[in-house]
Design a protein around this motif. Structure first.
Motif, PDB file in Angstrom:
ATOM      1  N   LEU A 175      29.086  28.011  27.094  1.00  0.00           N
ATOM      2  CA  LEU A 175      28.558  28.781  28.141  1.00  0.00           C
ATOM      3  C   LEU A 175      29.336  29.805  28.460  1.00  0.00           C
ATOM      4  CD1 LEU A 175      27.051  26.093  30.161  1.00  0.00           C
ATOM      5  CD2 LEU A 175      25.667  27.591  28.772  1.00  0.00           C
ATOM      6  N   TYR A 176      28.771  30.952  29.012  1.00  0.00           N
ATOM      7  CA  TYR A 176      29.612  32.296  29.450  1.00  0.00           C
ATOM      8  C   TYR A 176      30.554  31.565  30.660  1.00  0.00           C
ATOM      9  CZ  TYR A 176      30.823  36.871  30.844  1.00  0.00           C
ATOM     10  OH  TYR A 176      31.280  37.927  31.098  1.00  0.00           O
ATOM     11  N   ASP A 177      29.833  30.543  31.433  1.00  0.00           N
ATOM     12  CA  ASP A 177      30.640  30.134  32.612  1.00  0.00           C
ATOM     13  C   ASP A 177      32.119  29.657  32.461  1.00  0.00           C
ATOM     14  OD1 ASP A 177      28.607  30.850  34.138  1.00  0.00           O
ATOM     15  OD2 ASP A 177      27.685  28.661  33.994  1.00  0.00           O
ATOM     16  N   VAL A 178      32.339  29.105  31.251  1.00  0.00           N
ATOM     17  CA  VAL A 178      33.571  28.610  30.767  1.00  0.00           C
ATOM     18  C   VAL A 178      34.728  29.449  30.824  1.00  0.00           C
ATOM     19  CG1 VAL A 178      32.679  26.494  29.560  1.00  0.00           C
ATOM     20  CG2 VAL A 178      33.430  28.657  28.418  1.00  0.00           C
ATOM     21  N   PHE A 179      34.374  30.789  30.688  1.00  0.00           N
ATOM     22  CA  PHE A 179      35.404  31.862  30.658  1.00  0.00           C
ATOM     23  C   PHE A 179      35.644  32.651  32.061  1.00  0.00           C
ATOM     24  CE2 PHE A 179      33.381  31.687  26.258  1.00  0.00           C
ATOM     25  CZ  PHE A 179      34.519  31.621  25.465  1.00  0.00           C
ATOM     26  N   THR A 180      35.250  32.002  33.297  1.00  0.00           N
ATOM     27  CA  THR A 180      35.144  32.518  34.283  1.00  0.00           C
ATOM     28  C   THR A 180      36.241  31.645  35.323  1.00  0.00           C
ATOM     29  OG1 THR A 180      33.266  31.251  35.493  1.00  0.00           O
ATOM     30  CG2 THR A 180      32.823  33.377  34.424  1.00  0.00           C
ATOM     31  N   ILE A 181      36.419  32.142  36.511  1.00  0.00           N
ATOM     32  CA  ILE A 181      37.403  31.478  37.268  1.00  0.00           C
ATOM     33  C   ILE A 181      36.709  30.047  37.734  1.00  0.00           C
ATOM     34  CG2 ILE A 181      36.870  32.646  39.361  1.00  0.00           C
ATOM     35  CD1 ILE A 181      39.760  32.651  40.140  1.00  0.00           C
ATOM     36  N   GLY A 182      35.267  30.024  37.726  1.00  0.00           N
ATOM     37  CA  GLY A 182      34.823  28.729  38.332  1.00  0.00           C
ATOM     38  C   GLY A 182      35.109  27.645  37.128  1.00  0.00           C
ATOM     39  N   ASN A 183      35.398  28.037  36.037  1.00  0.00           N
ATOM     40  CA  ASN A 183      35.773  26.599  35.218  1.00  0.00           C
ATOM     41  C   ASN A 183      37.527  26.102  35.424  1.00  0.00           C
ATOM     42  OD1 ASN A 183      35.384  25.067  32.967  1.00  0.00           O
ATOM     43  ND2 ASN A 183      36.859  25.926  31.763  1.00  0.00           N
ATOM     44  N   VAL A 184      38.008  26.656  36.409  1.00  0.00           N
ATOM     45  CA  VAL A 184      39.526  26.316  36.675  1.00  0.00           C
ATOM     46  C   VAL A 184      39.419  25.165  37.878  1.00  0.00           C
ATOM     47  CG1 VAL A 184      41.857  27.028  37.762  1.00  0.00           C
ATOM     48  CG2 VAL A 184      40.331  28.727  36.226  1.00  0.00           C
ATOM     49  N   GLN A 185      40.071  24.283  37.562  1.00  0.00           N
ATOM     50  CA  GLN A 185      40.339  23.193  38.449  1.00  0.00           C
ATOM     51  C   GLN A 185      40.703  23.350  39.877  1.00  0.00           C
ATOM     52  OE1 GLN A 185      39.249  20.119  37.426  1.00  0.00           O
ATOM     53  NE2 GLN A 185      39.320  19.269  39.695  1.00  0.00           N
ATOM     54  N   GLU A 186      40.172  22.827  41.030  1.00  0.00           N
ATOM     55  CA  GLU A 186      40.442  23.214  42.300  1.00  0.00           C
ATOM     56  C   GLU A 186      41.996  22.631  42.589  1.00  0.00           C
ATOM     57  OE1 GLU A 186      37.628  21.963  41.398  1.00  0.00           O
ATOM     58  OE2 GLU A 186      36.439  23.321  42.578  1.00  0.00           O
ATOM     59  N   GLY A 187      42.713  23.425  43.148  1.00  0.00           N
ATOM     60  CA  GLY A 187      44.113  22.989  43.526  1.00  0.00           C
ATOM     61  C   GLY A 187      45.160  23.303  42.453  1.00  0.00           C
ATOM     62  N   SER A 188      44.501  23.880  41.356  1.00  0.00           N
ATOM     63  CA  SER A 188      45.383  24.287  39.911  1.00  0.00           C
ATOM     64  C   SER A 188      46.550  25.189  40.164  1.00  0.00           C
ATOM     65  CB  SER A 188      44.587  24.422  39.053  1.00  0.00           C
ATOM     66  OG  SER A 188      45.444  24.920  37.818  1.00  0.00           O
ATOM     67  N   LYS A 189      47.631  24.928  39.764  1.00  0.00           N
ATOM     68  CA  LYS A 189      48.792  25.947  40.070  1.00  0.00           C
ATOM     69  C   LYS A 189      48.814  27.215  39.097  1.00  0.00           C
ATOM     70  CE  LYS A 189      52.192  22.468  41.495  1.00  0.00           C
ATOM     71  NZ  LYS A 189      53.553  21.931  41.165  1.00  0.00           N
ATOM     72  N   MET A 190      47.770  26.955  38.169  1.00  0.00           N
ATOM     73  CA  MET A 190      47.369  27.982  37.320  1.00  0.00           C
ATOM     74  C   MET A 190      46.926  29.116  37.930  1.00  0.00           C
ATOM     75  SD  MET A 190      48.857  27.121  34.539  1.00  0.00           S
ATOM     76  CE  MET A 190      48.679  28.368  33.434  1.00  0.00           C
ATOM     77  N   LEU A 191      46.244  29.049  39.237  1.00  0.00           N
ATOM     78  CA  LEU A 191      45.658  30.206  39.710  1.00  0.00           C
ATOM     79  C   LEU A 191      46.623  31.411  40.082  1.00  0.00           C
ATOM     80  CD1 LEU A 191      43.192  28.152  42.018  1.00  0.00           C
ATOM     81  CD2 LEU A 191      42.609  29.809  40.380  1.00  0.00           C
ATOM     82  N   TRP A 192      47.891  30.842  40.252  1.00  0.00           N
ATOM     83  CA  TRP A 192      49.019  31.871  40.343  1.00  0.00           C
ATOM     84  C   TRP A 192      48.859  33.013  39.225  1.00  0.00           C
ATOM     85  CZ3 TRP A 192      51.370  32.928  44.660  1.00  0.00           C
ATOM     86  CH2 TRP A 192      51.679  32.054  45.377  1.00  0.00           C
ATOM     87  N   ALA A 193      48.270  32.703  38.140  1.00  0.00           N
ATOM     88  CA  ALA A 193      48.207  33.809  36.903  1.00  0.00           C
ATOM     89  C   ALA A 193      47.045  34.877  37.428  1.00  0.00           C
ATOM     90  CB  ALA A 193      47.476  33.025  35.712  1.00  0.00           C
ATOM     91  N   HIS A 194      46.214  34.298  38.006  1.00  0.00           N
ATOM     92  CA  HIS A 194      45.098  35.302  38.666  1.00  0.00           C
ATOM     93  C   HIS A 194      45.618  36.205  39.630  1.00  0.00           C
ATOM     94  CE1 HIS A 194      43.019  32.016  36.824  1.00  0.00           C
ATOM     95  NE2 HIS A 194      41.803  32.710  36.561  1.00  0.00           N
ATOM     96  N   CYS A 195      46.497  35.588  40.424  1.00  0.00           N
ATOM     97  CA  CYS A 195      47.257  36.377  41.690  1.00  0.00           C
ATOM     98  C   CYS A 195      48.228  37.492  41.024  1.00  0.00           C
ATOM     99  CB  CYS A 195      47.925  35.526  42.491  1.00  0.00           C
ATOM    100  SG  CYS A 195      48.580  36.220  44.030  1.00  0.00           S
ATOM    101  N   PHE A 196      48.880  36.828  39.961  1.00  0.00           N
ATOM    102  CA  PHE A 196      49.809  37.764  39.293  1.00  0.00           C
ATOM    103  C   PHE A 196      49.252  38.955  38.576  1.00  0.00           C
ATOM    104  CE2 PHE A 196      51.998  39.078  35.397  1.00  0.00           C
ATOM    105  CZ  PHE A 196      53.189  39.778  35.873  1.00  0.00           C
ATOM    106  N   ALA A 197      48.033  38.869  38.099  1.00  0.00           N
ATOM    107  CA  ALA A 197      47.295  39.968  37.329  1.00  0.00           C
ATOM    108  C   ALA A 197      46.684  40.885  38.367  1.00  0.00           C
ATOM    109  CB  ALA A 197      46.097  39.005  36.458  1.00  0.00           C
ATOM    110  N   LEU A 198      46.186  40.292  39.651  1.00  0.00           N
ATOM    111  CA  LEU A 198      45.638  41.209  40.555  1.00  0.00           C
ATOM    112  C   LEU A 198      46.811  42.040  40.964  1.00  0.00           C
ATOM    113  CD1 LEU A 198      43.248  41.986  42.297  1.00  0.00           C
ATOM    114  CD2 LEU A 198      43.995  40.142  44.110  1.00  0.00           C
ATOM    115  N   TYR A 199      47.995  41.375  41.321  1.00  0.00           N
ATOM    116  CA  TYR A 199      48.933  42.520  41.624  1.00  0.00           C
ATOM    117  C   TYR A 199      49.424  43.410  40.607  1.00  0.00           C
ATOM    118  CZ  TYR A 199      50.726  40.689  46.115  1.00  0.00           C
ATOM    119  OH  TYR A 199      50.828  40.377  47.620  1.00  0.00           O
ATOM    120  N   VAL A 200      49.329  43.236  39.178  1.00  0.00           N
ATOM    121  CA  VAL A 200      49.419  43.953  38.297  1.00  0.00           C
ATOM    122  C   VAL A 200      48.603  45.193  38.263  1.00  0.00           C
ATOM    123  CG1 VAL A 200      49.746  44.518  35.939  1.00  0.00           C
ATOM    124  CG2 VAL A 200      50.886  42.373  36.958  1.00  0.00           C
TER     125      VAL A 200
END
Length: 727
Positions: free
Chosen positions: A128-153
């Motif tokens: 499913l397309y959904d597994v490639f979106t941020i909706g597939n990331v677990q709540e409270g995951s520390k890996m969300l910092w990757a999204h924050c870093f990418a947004l800054y870049v």
């Protein structure tokens, strides 16, 4: 939607693009299509075809792609002017920023999304397309910092590129102003709201006012006349043209005074072969006194130098701001004569009416957009159309109907919007064609962002739950919830509206069909006239900025859209550069005034992306990442304010120190050419612009940085005469 559905949509659009690109490479080689694919050369000189029996004429080739790739900005500037270069800078900016976004998000964010939860992954094609979106990331995951870093870049890369582009285009605009020959618009002020007096005419009022308050720099003025007077003169000129057309002798063209406009009118010229233009601009020696009373309360006032004109244009002339309203005059070819007759006191009524009509169209369009959203959901579709339930059981039909068809329906609906917005921009009283097109561009952009982006994203929430309107503070959270779910629709929309539209732009389907019908059905042997098209900024810029908005907002939420956007911008770079060099003709120049629209929309897209990211991180129980994103919003707003103070004023007025005064001093040193002031008056001769219907063919000259535009008497109204309208 699964990846297989997306690949089906991509395959359909790749096939369409491949067929149209191959077809174009063959059609452009046919001599009969020269007026379609080489309009610029066709107007200025005959285009000779190759050997009609050559086999290579019917074999697709990619030579035009290489020529478009190798063309430089200097060649484009010389051929099509500053506005064309600025449009291509929009494409180049988009390419650069989304190359950076694609590299960062595909390599960093996409793996985090894909492995965001402990789950068993299937074959990639049936995922499913959904597994490639941020909706597939677990709540409270520390890996969300990757999204924050990418947004800054992405944000800081956009800031740097925006600053460099704004600075470069500002310098280009100033170079255009200083490098060109004396332009009549630099010495001319448009005056509106002239007060009525029972003692004398508007013309006498203008002469008395400017002779009194600008006695040292005032040269002359020229009144604007109501359409009834001008149309009568046009009718008389047509009668004279029909009388003189059969004559096979050549008359010498001469100058006579134009008593209507204060400039010079020309006699006629009839040539032997009928290929040269025949223009009959009659003098008005016997103008009836009653017609003089049909003056409009508007006039063009001419000054001795540029600095005096700019001062008169920017100074408040009267204690009543509705009287003696002044502004720098548009270029002669840019003047929209029919709107000059609107009394200035009524202009605000026209603008409000135009705004209300645009808002009504936005509201009405919400319903078909909601209908399109229903097409993406099979259960809703079977509820609306129970008879197609059996068809949807076929996997391929289901993919086409739910994945490809909705975006096509929305695109077809959107084609009706630009002509309507162009008409509304005409109604609001714009005095120049470039300003009218710029106004239409803003209207189409706002309409597109609201109806294609917001309504599509929120159709599942606030159309069914209208309470969202009463809680605007919840809007970012609604966007954060709905954006990942709508990523599939926007990806297919990029494929259909982006890739396919670029291919259709290249093939020029409407012009091609009309050319075929005229030559092979009607058997017409006369060369076509009235074929010059100006570039449709009001349709192409909003589409490109919408894709930029989708790219920024979905970059960290659903990065799978980025490669498709990158392909679109690459195709747009090649196709639009080819079209600007060969198809579109520059009739007037705004010197890059579309760029501030691009800058402001890009900043809006970045801020919206950052606000949605704050809401997403909050929903994903990552308060630290959410708080760390807030300073990025503040910095974006500060950066926009700095650019507004530093650059935007140059696009609204001309700097006196380095441009106007220096150019006036240069003219004094070199000596202004004899008869220049009489040329000022004839440049804005209203009668000269009504004879365009008598023209068999016109000579066009492109506007380059060091070339003065020649006297083009056939400037036309794009939204009424162009077959390309609304495309």
């Amino acid at each position: 939607m699964d990846i297989d559905d997306l690949l089906t949509s991509a395959g359909i659009n790749i096939s369409i693009c491949g067929v149209l690109f191959s077809l174009y490479s063959v059609l452009r080689k046919q001599p009969s299509n020269a007026s379609v694919y080489f309009t610029r050369r066709f107007i200025s000189e005959p285009v000779r075809g190759d050997d009609p029996f050559g086999l290579h004429r019917f074999v697709p080739s990619a030579g035009w792609l290489m020529r478009a790739w190798r063309a430089t900005d200097e060649e484009l500037l010389e051929a099509a002017g500053v506005d064309a270069v600025v449009f291509m800078r929009i494409v180049v900016f988009s390419l650069r920023i989304f190359i950076i976004a694609t590299v960062v998000c595909i390599s960093l964010v996409l793996p985090v999304n894909y492995y965001g939860r402990d789950r068993e992954h299937k074959n990639l094609r049936v995922e499913l397309y959904d597994v490639f979106t941020i909706g597939n990331v677990q709540e409270g995951s520390k890996m969300l910092w990757a999204h924050c870093f990418a947004l800054y870049v992405i944000s800081f890369a956009a800031f740097i590129l925006l600053y460099l582009e704004y600075k470069s285009i500002t310098q280009m605009r100033l170079a255009h102003l200083t490098g060109s020959h004396p332009n009549p618009s630099h010495f001319t002020v448009l005056v509106r709201g002239i007060p009525w007096s029972q003692d004398h005419t508007y013309s006498k009022s203008v002469e008395s006012f400017f002779s009194t308050y600008y006695s040292d720099t005032y040269v002359a003025h020229q009144m604007v006349y109501r359409p009834s007077t001008v149309h009568k003169l046009k009718k008389d000129a047509k009668k004279m043209y029909r009388m003189l057309r059969p004559i096979e002798t050549e008359y010498v063209r001469g100058d006579k005074p134009c008593y209507l406009c204060g400039g010079s009118a020309h006699t006629f010229k009839v040539v032997h072969n009928g290929e040269d233009s025949i223009r009959s601009q009659t003098s008005i020696d016997d103008l009836h006194p009653a017609q003089i009373e049909k003056e409009c309360p508007a006039a063009f006032v001419f000054f001795k130098n540029r600095y005096a004109a700019i001062v008169a244009a920017q100074v408040l002339q009267s204690s009543n701001p509705m009287l003696w309203v002044t502004q720098l005059a548009p270029e002669p070819h840019d003047v929209y004569w029919s709107n000059l007759g609107i009394p200035y006191k009524q202009v605000w009524v026209y603008k409000i009416s135009s705004l209300l009509c645009a808002l009504a169209l936005v509201f009405v369009f919400c319903f078909p957009v909601a209908f399109v959203q229903g097409l993406t959901q099979p259960d809703v579709l079977t509820t609306w159309f129970p008879q197609i339930k059996g068809l949807l059981e076929n996997p391929f039909v289901n993919r086409v109907v739910t994945g490809y068809l909705p975006s096509v329906v929305l695109i077809l609906l959107m084609y009706t919007v630009p002509p309507i917005m162009m008409r509304l921009s005409k109604i609001e009283g714009s005095v120049s064609r470039s300003e009218r097109k710029r106004s239409a561009c803003i209207k189409v952009l706002n309409f597109t962002i609201w109806n294609v982006f917001f309504v599509n994203v929120l159709s599942g929430s606030f159309i069914q739950q209208m309470s969202v309107f009463s809680k605007l503070q919840e809007l970012p959270f609604q966007l954060a919830k709905q954006m990942p779910d709508q990523a599939t629709f926007f990806t297919t929309y990029v494929l259909s509206s982006g890739w396919a539209s670029v291919a259709c732009e290249l093939i020029q389907l409407f012009n091609l069909a009309w050319n075929f019908f005229r030559k092979f059905i009607l058997k017409s042997k006369e060369e076509p006239t009235n074929i010059a098209l100006t570039f449709p900024h009001h349709t192409e810029i909003p589409r490109m900025l919408l894709f930029g908005l989708l790219g920024f907002t979905l970059a960290i939420l659903a990065p799978l859209i980025l490669p498709f956007l990158l392909v679109y911008f690459f195709l747009a770079f090649l196709v639009y550069r080819n079209q600007l060099l060969h198809v579109y003709v520059t009739k007037y120049e705004s010197a890059g005034r579309f760029w501030p629209i691009v800058h402001n929309t890009t900043i809006f897209s970045l801020v919206l992306t950052q606000v949605i990211a704050v809401a997403v991180f909050a929903l994903k129980e990552a308060p630290a990442a959410s708080g760390f994103t807030i300073p990025l919003i503040i910095f974006s707003l500060l950066f926009n304010e700095y650019c507004r103070k530093r650059f935007s004023q140059v696009f609204m007025r001309s700097p006196a120190q380095q441009v106007l005064i220096e150019m006036d001093r240069r003219d004094e040193r070199l000596g202004r050419e004899e008869g220049f002031y009489s040329q000022l008056r004839s440049a804005y001769c209203q009668l000269a612009y009504i004879t365009k219907d008598l023209t068999i063919s016109e000579d066009f000259s492109t506007v380059g940085p060091n070339r003065q535009r020649e006297d083009d008497r056939s400037c036309q109204d794009e939204d009424e005469n162009s077959p390309r309208q609304g495309a």
